[in-house]
Structures are given as structure tokens and as C-alpha cells.
Design an enzyme around this catalytic site. Structure first.
Site, PDB file in Angstrom:
ATOM      1  N   ARG A  86       0.816  -1.207   0.000  1.00 36.29           N
ATOM      2  CA  ARG A  86       0.000   0.000   0.000  1.00 36.29           C
ATOM      3  C   ARG A  86       0.850   1.258   0.000  1.00 36.29           C
ATOM      4  NH1 ARG A  86      -4.927  -2.112   2.316  1.00 36.29           N
ATOM      5  NH2 ARG A  86      -6.446  -0.462   2.580  1.00 36.29           N
ATOM      6  N   ARG A 120     -21.944  -1.812   2.473  1.00 36.71           N
ATOM      7  CA  ARG A 120     -21.277  -3.101   2.707  1.00 36.71           C
ATOM      8  C   ARG A 120     -21.652  -3.643   4.089  1.00 36.71           C
ATOM      9  NH1 ARG A 120     -14.890  -3.779   2.190  1.00 36.71           N
ATOM     10  NH2 ARG A 120     -14.873  -2.014   3.633  1.00 36.71           N
ATOM     11  N   ARG A 153     -18.655  -2.473   9.040  1.00 38.60           N
ATOM     12  CA  ARG A 153     -17.301  -2.284   9.560  1.00 38.60           C
ATOM     13  C   ARG A 153     -17.192  -0.883  10.139  1.00 38.60           C
ATOM     14  NH1 ARG A 153     -12.900  -4.271   5.128  1.00 38.60           N
ATOM     15  NH2 ARG A 153     -11.946  -2.268   5.612  1.00 38.60           N
ATOM     16  N   ARG A 164      -9.841   7.378   4.533  1.00 43.49           N
ATOM     17  CA  ARG A 164      -9.188   6.243   3.854  1.00 43.49           C
ATOM     18  C   ARG A 164      -8.911   6.601   2.398  1.00 43.49           C
ATOM     19  NH1 ARG A 164     -13.410   1.761   4.829  1.00 43.49           N
ATOM     20  NH2 ARG A 164     -12.133   0.482   3.480  1.00 43.49           N
TER      21      ARG A 164
END
Ligand code: AP5
Length: 206
Positions: A86, A120, A153, A164
Site C-alpha cells: 500500500r 457493505r 465495519r 481512507r
């Protein structure tokens, strides 16, 4: 067998396509996000260290991630890296203990990933991934595979998703040029149905 990196912004569908690729090709699936969440759930020292970074949408330090991954793969072939590397430092670290044969970049715009992440849901027991809009469970709130409860989450809350994405643009997007420069990058449009994304990635890997 090849070592493959799946690259893409948060919510691009890396985990979703990875689970299909593992079934089809038999890769060893190395998802640093899943590994860190396991450590957090078990309450290990590493999990305690990672928890705060993850909750804020920041990256866990490179040296911690590199030692976690190295313990798992060490020179093994046929690994599917999901969410790793990453940073350029992680990519350089990875090259010290194994090779990368192909990097699949899942391209999708920010509006679409925000939509996907807000809907999600994850099974608290087995980690299966659902989407209330595009891949809903058969019974609301319940995992099709194991009957576990489906939860959001913590880092899928809107303010953390925004962070993010910023961190992705700053630290991870430079990996596109890094791997392009090495002739390893293959772009796949990820703004299509999961089955189509899987077929396109499978085509690249064949
Ligand atoms: P991690 O778990 O790796 O998060 P991420 O990279 O942000 O990726 P996501 O898991 O959110 O998304 P995804 O691309 O896998 O999409 P998914 O398939 O679930 O990392 C979490 C945190 O851990 C990081 O923020 C960081 O703190 C830490 N961390 C992890 N690795 C690290 C590292 N290497 N270095 C440092 N820190 C690290 O799909 C998303 C949703 O969309 C789902 O609901 C799914 O059903 C749906 N969907 C998927 N595909 C499609 C499609 N084609 N069409 C419509 N819907 C779709």
C-alpha cells in the site's frame, strides 16, 4: 504459479474478486486487512497497535505490515496479495522476500466506492462480504453461509471512508506509476458487475 497484487482504492472490490480468484486458481490469499482484523479480534499486541490506525482510516506502519506478510509468505509462489503493498516502501520491502509477476489495478471512481462502502455488510462469524444494494443476503441481517449476524465495519462510517480515500490517494496511488514503470501493471475496469470484473481479471491472469 504467479504472484499477483490486487491494487485499487478502498471498496474497489479487491476482497470480492480475490475470493473468486482463490476458488478458481487456488492462490494463497494474503489480505493484510483481514489479517489485521483477526489480530484486533484476538486482542494480540499487534492488534492493539493496529486498532487505532484502522479506526482512523490511517495506514499501519510499514515495518509492522512487512513483518506480518513475510511470516506468512516467505518465497512462496502463487500468492494473491490483497490490500498490500500500500506504499512504495512496502512494495520495495516485498521485493526483498518474493517476486511480483503481475499487478491488477481495479479502476473505479470515488462516488462508486463511497456508495459501495456505505452499503457493505460483513458476517461477524466467517467474514463473508455482502452489499445491501448489489449483493444482499437471502435473509436480511443473516449470513447465507453460516447464519452469523451481518455488521457494518467501523471504518465504513462516512468520515472514516473519506480519510481512507485521502490516504489512498497520498500513499497508495503512487504504486500505479511504480508498477507501470516495471511493466507489471494491468488495468481492469471495476465499475461493472462482480462476475464481469472476475472474468476480466481471470483473463489477465491466463
Ligand atoms: P482493508 O481491509 O484492506 O481495506 P481497503 O483496502 O480499504 O479495502 P476494502 O476491504 O474496504 O475494500 P475492497 O476493495 O476489498 O472491496 P470489497 O470487495 O469488500 O484495510 C483496512 C485497514 O487496515 C486500512 O485502512 C489500514 O488501516 C489497515 N491496512 C490494511 N492493509 C494495510 C497495509 N498493507 N498497510 C498499512 N495498513 C493496512 O467490496 C466493497 C463493497 O462493494 C462490498 O459491499 C461488495 O459486496 C461490493 N462490491 C464489490 N465488488 C462490486 C462490484 N463489482 N459491483 C458492485 N458492488 C461490488
Amino acid at each position: 504459479m504467479k504472484n499477483v497484487v490486487l491494487l485499487g482504492p478502498p471498496g474497489a472490490g479487491k476482497g470480492t474478486v480475490a475470493s473468486r480468484l482463490v476458488q478458481a486458481f487456488g492462490f494463497l490469499h494474503v489480505s493484510t486487512g483481514d489479517m489485521l482484523r483477526e489480530e484486533v479480534a484476538k486482542g494480540t499486541p499487534l492488534g492493539e497497535l493496529a486498532r487505532g490506525y484502522m479506526a482512523r482510516g490511517e495506514l499501519v506502519p510499514d515495518e509492522v505490515i512487512l513483518s506480518l506478510v513475510q511470516q506468512r509468505v516467505d518465497a512462496q509462489k502463487g500468492v494473491l496479495f490483497d490490500g498490500f503493498p500500500r506504499t512504495v516502501a512496502q512494495a520495495e520491502g516485498l521485493e526483498r522476500f518474493t517476486t511480483v509477476d503481475v499487478v491488477v489495478f481495479l479502476e473505479v471512481d470515488r462516488e462508486e466506492v463511497v456508495r459501495r462502502l456505505s452499503s457493505r455488510r460483513i458476517c461477524e462469524k466467517c467474514g463473508a462480504v455482502y452489499n445491501l444494494v448489489t449483493q444482499p443476503p437471502k435473509e436480511p441481517g443473516k449470513c447465507d453461509r453460516c447464519g452469523g449476524a451481518l455488521l457494518q465495519r467501523e471504518d465504513d462510517k462516512p468520515e472514516v471512508v473519506a480519510r481512507r480515500f485521502e490516504v489512498y490517494m497520498r500513499d497508495s496511488a503512487p504504486l500505479v506509476a511504480y508498477y507501470e514503470g516495471r511493466g507489471l501493471l494491468r488495468r481492469v475496469r471495476a465499475d461493472r458487475a462482480p462476475e464481469e470484473v472476475f472474468r476480466a481479471v481471470a483473463e489477465v491472469l491466463r
